[in-house]
Scaffold this motif. Structure first.
Motif, PDB file in Angstrom:
ATOM      1  N   ARG A  53      19.944 -19.403   2.259  1.00 62.73           N
ATOM      2  CA  ARG A  53      19.885 -20.198   1.091  1.00 62.73           C
ATOM      3  C   ARG A  53      18.595 -20.634   0.576  1.00 62.73           C
ATOM      4  O   ARG A  53      18.497 -20.891  -0.749  1.00 62.73           O
ATOM      5  N   ARG A  54      17.768 -20.949   1.543  1.00 69.14           N
ATOM      6  CA  ARG A  54      16.480 -21.638   0.843  1.00 69.14           C
ATOM      7  C   ARG A  54      15.561 -20.166   0.192  1.00 69.14           C
ATOM      8  O   ARG A  54      15.256 -20.618  -0.967  1.00 69.14           O
ATOM      9  N   VAL A  55      15.767 -19.067   0.720  1.00 70.04           N
ATOM     10  CA  VAL A  55      14.998 -18.111   0.041  1.00 70.04           C
ATOM     11  C   VAL A  55      15.842 -17.896  -1.364  1.00 70.04           C
ATOM     12  O   VAL A  55      15.345 -17.656  -2.442  1.00 70.04           O
ATOM     13  N   ARG A  56      17.182 -17.821  -1.174  1.00 66.31           N
ATOM     14  CA  ARG A  56      18.087 -17.540  -2.408  1.00 66.31           C
ATOM     15  C   ARG A  56      17.818 -18.679  -3.724  1.00 66.31           C
ATOM     16  O   ARG A  56      17.786 -18.467  -4.884  1.00 66.31           O
ATOM     17  N   LEU A  57      17.693 -19.900  -3.015  1.00 64.18           N
ATOM     18  CA  LEU A  57      17.363 -20.909  -4.104  1.00 64.18           C
ATOM     19  C   LEU A  57      15.998 -20.693  -4.573  1.00 64.18           C
ATOM     20  O   LEU A  57      15.986 -21.084  -5.833  1.00 64.18           O
ATOM     21  N   LEU A  58      14.846 -20.312  -4.107  1.00 58.64           N
ATOM     22  CA  LEU A  58      13.797 -20.321  -4.583  1.00 58.64           C
ATOM     23  C   LEU A  58      13.825 -19.019  -5.642  1.00 58.64           C
ATOM     24  O   LEU A  58      13.157 -18.942  -6.819  1.00 58.64           O
ATOM     25  N   GLU A  59      14.553 -17.963  -5.360  1.00 60.19           N
ATOM     26  CA  GLU A  59      14.814 -16.792  -6.136  1.00 60.19           C
ATOM     27  C   GLU A  59      15.414 -17.201  -7.574  1.00 60.19           C
ATOM     28  O   GLU A  59      15.095 -17.096  -8.736  1.00 60.19           O
ATOM     29  N   ILE A  60      16.701 -18.092  -7.404  1.00 63.62           N
ATOM     30  CA  ILE A  60      17.372 -18.627  -8.534  1.00 63.62           C
ATOM     31  C   ILE A  60      16.356 -19.518  -9.247  1.00 63.62           C
ATOM     32  O   ILE A  60      16.272 -19.599 -10.698  1.00 63.62           O
ATOM     33  N   ALA A  61      15.492 -20.554  -8.774  1.00 66.77           N
ATOM     34  CA  ALA A  61      14.567 -21.399  -9.469  1.00 66.77           C
ATOM     35  C   ALA A  61      13.663 -20.439 -10.257  1.00 66.77           C
ATOM     36  O   ALA A  61      13.426 -20.598 -11.457  1.00 66.77           O
ATOM     37  N   ALA A  62      13.160 -19.137  -9.620  1.00 64.36           N
ATOM     38  CA  ALA A  62      12.351 -18.383 -10.418  1.00 64.36           C
ATOM     39  C   ALA A  62      12.862 -17.749 -11.702  1.00 64.36           C
ATOM     40  O   ALA A  62      12.214 -17.858 -12.716  1.00 64.36           O
ATOM     41  N   ARG A  63      14.151 -17.382 -11.405  1.00 67.18           N
ATOM     42  CA  ARG A  63      14.944 -16.872 -12.625  1.00 67.18           C
ATOM     43  C   ARG A  63      15.242 -17.786 -13.773  1.00 67.18           C
ATOM     44  O   ARG A  63      15.284 -17.054 -14.722  1.00 67.18           O
ATOM     45  N   TYR A  64      15.540 -18.995 -13.383  1.00 66.33           N
ATOM     46  CA  TYR A  64      16.084 -19.743 -14.382  1.00 66.33           C
ATOM     47  C   TYR A  64      15.064 -20.862 -14.803  1.00 66.33           C
ATOM     48  O   TYR A  64      15.274 -21.728 -15.721  1.00 66.33           O
TER      49      TYR A  64
ATOM     50  N   ARG B 185       4.764 -24.110  -7.534  1.00 60.46           N
ATOM     51  CA  ARG B 185       5.254 -23.958  -8.922  1.00 60.46           C
ATOM     52  C   ARG B 185       6.304 -24.494  -9.311  1.00 60.46           C
ATOM     53  O   ARG B 185       6.648 -25.458 -10.351  1.00 60.46           O
ATOM     54  N   HIS B 186       7.256 -24.376  -8.695  1.00 66.34           N
ATOM     55  CA  HIS B 186       8.831 -25.076  -8.822  1.00 66.34           C
ATOM     56  C   HIS B 186       9.018 -26.083  -8.284  1.00 66.34           C
ATOM     57  O   HIS B 186       9.874 -26.923  -8.537  1.00 66.34           O
ATOM     58  N   VAL B 187       8.438 -26.746  -6.942  1.00 68.05           N
ATOM     59  CA  VAL B 187       8.825 -27.621  -6.035  1.00 68.05           C
ATOM     60  C   VAL B 187       7.893 -28.828  -6.256  1.00 68.05           C
ATOM     61  O   VAL B 187       6.740 -28.652  -6.180  1.00 68.05           O
ATOM     62  N   ILE B 188       8.544 -29.973  -6.330  1.00 65.79           N
ATOM     63  CA  ILE B 188       7.916 -31.242  -6.156  1.00 65.79           C
ATOM     64  C   ILE B 188       8.486 -31.741  -4.492  1.00 65.79           C
ATOM     65  O   ILE B 188       9.483 -31.909  -4.492  1.00 65.79           O
ATOM     66  N   TYR B 189       7.259 -31.646  -3.611  1.00 63.08           N
ATOM     67  CA  TYR B 189       7.800 -32.036  -2.472  1.00 63.08           C
ATOM     68  C   TYR B 189       7.300 -33.514  -2.081  1.00 63.08           C
ATOM     69  O   TYR B 189       6.344 -33.861  -2.406  1.00 63.08           O
ATOM     70  N   LEU B 190       8.453 -34.134  -1.364  1.00 58.66           N
ATOM     71  CA  LEU B 190       8.349 -35.735  -1.072  1.00 58.66           C
ATOM     72  C   LEU B 190       8.396 -35.816   0.460  1.00 58.66           C
ATOM     73  O   LEU B 190       9.369 -35.006   1.047  1.00 58.66           O
ATOM     74  N   SER B 191       7.631 -36.272   1.011  1.00 60.93           N
ATOM     75  CA  SER B 191       7.834 -36.717   2.536  1.00 60.93           C
ATOM     76  C   SER B 191       7.224 -38.334   2.825  1.00 60.93           C
ATOM     77  O   SER B 191       6.576 -38.972   1.764  1.00 60.93           O
ATOM     78  N   THR B 192       7.266 -38.582   4.038  1.00 61.57           N
ATOM     79  CA  THR B 192       6.941 -40.035   4.380  1.00 61.57           C
ATOM     80  C   THR B 192       6.504 -40.202   5.810  1.00 61.57           C
ATOM     81  O   THR B 192       6.838 -39.350   6.679  1.00 61.57           O
ATOM     82  N   PHE B 193       5.927 -41.340   6.152  1.00 66.70           N
ATOM     83  CA  PHE B 193       5.554 -41.614   7.430  1.00 66.70           C
ATOM     84  C   PHE B 193       6.483 -42.516   7.984  1.00 66.70           C
ATOM     85  O   PHE B 193       6.433 -43.040   9.107  1.00 66.70           O
ATOM     86  N   SER B 194       7.645 -42.854   7.205  1.00 64.26           N
ATOM     87  CA  SER B 194       8.694 -43.919   7.606  1.00 64.26           C
ATOM     88  C   SER B 194       9.313 -43.417   8.970  1.00 64.26           C
ATOM     89  O   SER B 194       9.594 -44.459   9.688  1.00 64.26           O
ATOM     90  N   LYS B 195       9.688 -42.299   8.994  1.00 61.77           N
ATOM     91  CA  LYS B 195      10.197 -41.892  10.194  1.00 61.77           C
ATOM     92  C   LYS B 195       9.459 -41.257  11.221  1.00 61.77           C
ATOM     93  O   LYS B 195       9.928 -41.179  12.381  1.00 61.77           O
TER      94      LYS B 195
END
Lengths: 401, 401
Positions: free
Chosen positions: A189-200, A235-245
């Motif tokens: 699904r990760r791969v498909r999600l990126l394909e969908i993101a590129a298409r739309y 290009r399509h992704v805003i990535y968030l992470s944290t030291f909280s965990k």
């Protein structure tokens, strides 16, 4: 006084609600309540000595800088460390595309402020992290709620929505050990999600606070890494992470990686939000990281949490009455309960509080309502003994319902 | 990629601008530039040993709490301390009306989010703190700019505006040693301002980061104290202050006191902004305060800044060409220059940068434009020798213009 303030607030403010997590954090202060409510890390897992040593060092090495105003983007050596560390996951971004935030919650607020206009569609998993929904509610988006199953977001549902012509400002996904359900988006699904993101032309806001906390197999590849792999750049992704965990939430040090157009605007916005994240805590985080602590420490957290998950799943199997179902998360901090139809989790919580045990009723995680028969249980905070005792109390309360 | 992001952002985002202060903070990183640009405290005045001892103690006393998530309102003992301390100024508010913010800049952002709708009128001093204007610009208010003179805000001008029927959502005032001009609202005008507020139902956002930094006379009575005196409770005033100028800005610990209706909404909003301010820094601030540091330390800061102001005023008198005027601030961190008509401060800054000296052109502080012949000079950050050298370089650059 009522007159002065009653008609004073901005239109979106009426949409704000106090969150269940917040009210439950207050309950956890009563020592006799066993709380599965808050999404709290195990305090026993905080690397206290290492952080104390780093705090001392930060004020020895360069106290004038550690205590002074700093750049909005964040402390440069920390951003360089984060850029290198994300590259090991496949998220290859230059340091200029990395910004430190005041916890990843601030990354959520920034996304809302930059991307949401009143009435604009925003796509979220159903259920989704209530802290994100809460951050965005006053901006008055139009929610596009997407189905979720044991393999994470239903990307077919997403594609149907996009094919129908709807264009959400962004899709919000907690890609690993989702809050609240504990499910992880499958590799396919990760791969498909990126394909969908590129298409739309879809923008994906990937929230990844828990990805390092896997108990089985290996680290899932972030959507951001697949984006870089597909396009040669983020290009399509805003990535968030944290030291909280990974270190401790009290430091409030998170980060984002994003395309240049987004980072440029996020930096100007953050300047208005709080000028910059606290200089001292950024240096404390950096100094512990520079010392290689994360790779020594994260495996310890995984072991502690895996044991607690096992205890919770075993206790649920023993204590829950027939008809109650739950997820078996392969990492993270949360387990998700589904009650038989007709049972209301908020009503059950009231019974549970009489038994001195708490959880979060699931309805709070549904952007558009529903989910009254669901509940989120945190397994990272309480000791194994407390988990056993708390689930037993829940079982007693449930059977009395 | 341009296509993906170009039309993506929310409507207010186009109003955002990178601030001159931010770009100048970058310049101050070049060691050979003498910068009067940033509003930075003197790093020599940071109580490093006391803060280091407090950091150690915070992680000894209760590390699990110092590193864990905390309540959105802030660390309760710190809020109790702030409630008591504000009471000594006449701002008598219960602890429930005190909230910790991530620097007072976050208090400005919260005010904008809670009170501004697009097009709503917001009254500001002209000029006003650019960090406030920047925080609110993306919310697209309609600016109501009010005259300012050596006694602070021109309250007659405010009354004319209100009498004409205009109802600003709030009035923003930096009541002591204003940023950028250094002027202080006179005692008479303070009383009149509260009378006007009561008559017209005006909300006042009082920003008071510099009030303790007086070099002459005594502490001005905050507008919040007059509000409490007039009504028996805080009614019209939202009061913001910070430890940034009293301890160290890198901790990012500020606070607000406000009427209950406002605090309740601010708390829910802050939950979405960043969950809570960093637990560790709040405890560090509290432990130094508990120890009585502020009353020992603030007089030291006053002496350091007073000496630097004196050096700057003397150097300006020696170095500035005829036709340049400046304020004589009785406290705070800033001095305000007015150039002869026809001279443009941004053009002068370019010449000054060639001479390795920097300031902030004043135009950035005017919400609706203007002020091209003004400039802000900070006197708190640079040593007396650097102030003398920097003003001499400015004089050379000005005379060459």
């Amino acid at each position: 006084m009522t007159d002065l303030w009653s008609a004073r607030f901005a239109s979106g403010v009426q949409q704000m609600r106090s969150s269940a997590v917040r009210d439950l954090l207050k309950l956890t202060e009563q020592p006799d309540v066993i709380s599965f409510g808050g999404g709290l890390p195990a305090p026993e897992s905080f690397p206290i000595e290492e952080l104390a040593a780093a705090a001392e060092l930060a004020l020895l090495e360069n106290p004038a800088a550690a205590l002074q105003y700093g750049l909005t983007e964040g402390y440069r050596p920390l951003r360089e460390f984060l850029s290198l560390r994300m590259a090991t996951l496949g998220i290859r971004v230059p340091v200029e595309q990395v910004m430190v935030t005041h916890g990843s919650q601030q990354g959520l607020d920034i996304a809302g402020r930059l991307l949401i206009d009143p009435g604009a569609p925003v796509a979220v998993e159903d259920p989704s992290y209530l802290g994100a929904l809460g951050a965005w509610r006053s901006l008055q988006p139009s929610w596009v709620t997407l189905r979720l199953d044991r393999d994470g977001l239903d990307v077919d549902h997403l594609e149907q929505v996009l094919a129908s012509g709807l264009r959400p400002r962004f899709l919000y996904v907690v890609s690993c050990f989702q809050n609240p359900t504990g499910v992880t988006l499958s590799p396919e699904r990760r791969v498909r999600l990126l394909e969908i993101a590129a298409r739309y032309g879809l923008v994906i806001l990937e929230d990844d606070p828990y990805g390092e906390l896997y108990f089985e197999g290996s680290r899932a590849t972030p959507l951001a890494a697949l984006d870089v792999q597909m396009h040669g750049e983020l290009r399509h992704v805003i990535y968030l992470s944290t030291f909280s965990k990974q270190l401790a939430p009290g430091l409030r040090v998170g980060w984002m990686a994003a395309p240049p157009a987004y980072i440029a605007r996020a930096t100007i916005l953050k300047q208005g939000l709080d000028l910059h994240s606290n200089s001292f805590a950024q240096r404390v985080a950096y100094l512990t990281c520079r010392d290689g602590l994360l790779d020594r420490h994260i495996p310890i957290i995984r072991e502690v949490y895996r044991a607690r998950r096992d205890v919770m799943l075993a206790a649920l199997a023993t204590e829950m009455p027939a008809g109650v179902n739950w997820t078996k998360p392969a990492g993270g901090m949360f387990c998700w309960l589904t009650l038989p139809d007709g049972l209301n989790a908020t009503e059950l919580l009231k019974r549970c509080l009489e038994q001195k045990v708490a959880f979060v009723p699931g309805a709070a995680f549904y952007a558009d309502g529903g989910g009254e028969h669901t509940a989120r249980l945190n397994f990272s905070f309480s000791s194994p003994d407390k988990i056993r005792a708390g689930v037993a109390r829940m079982g007693a309360a449930f059977r009395g319902a």
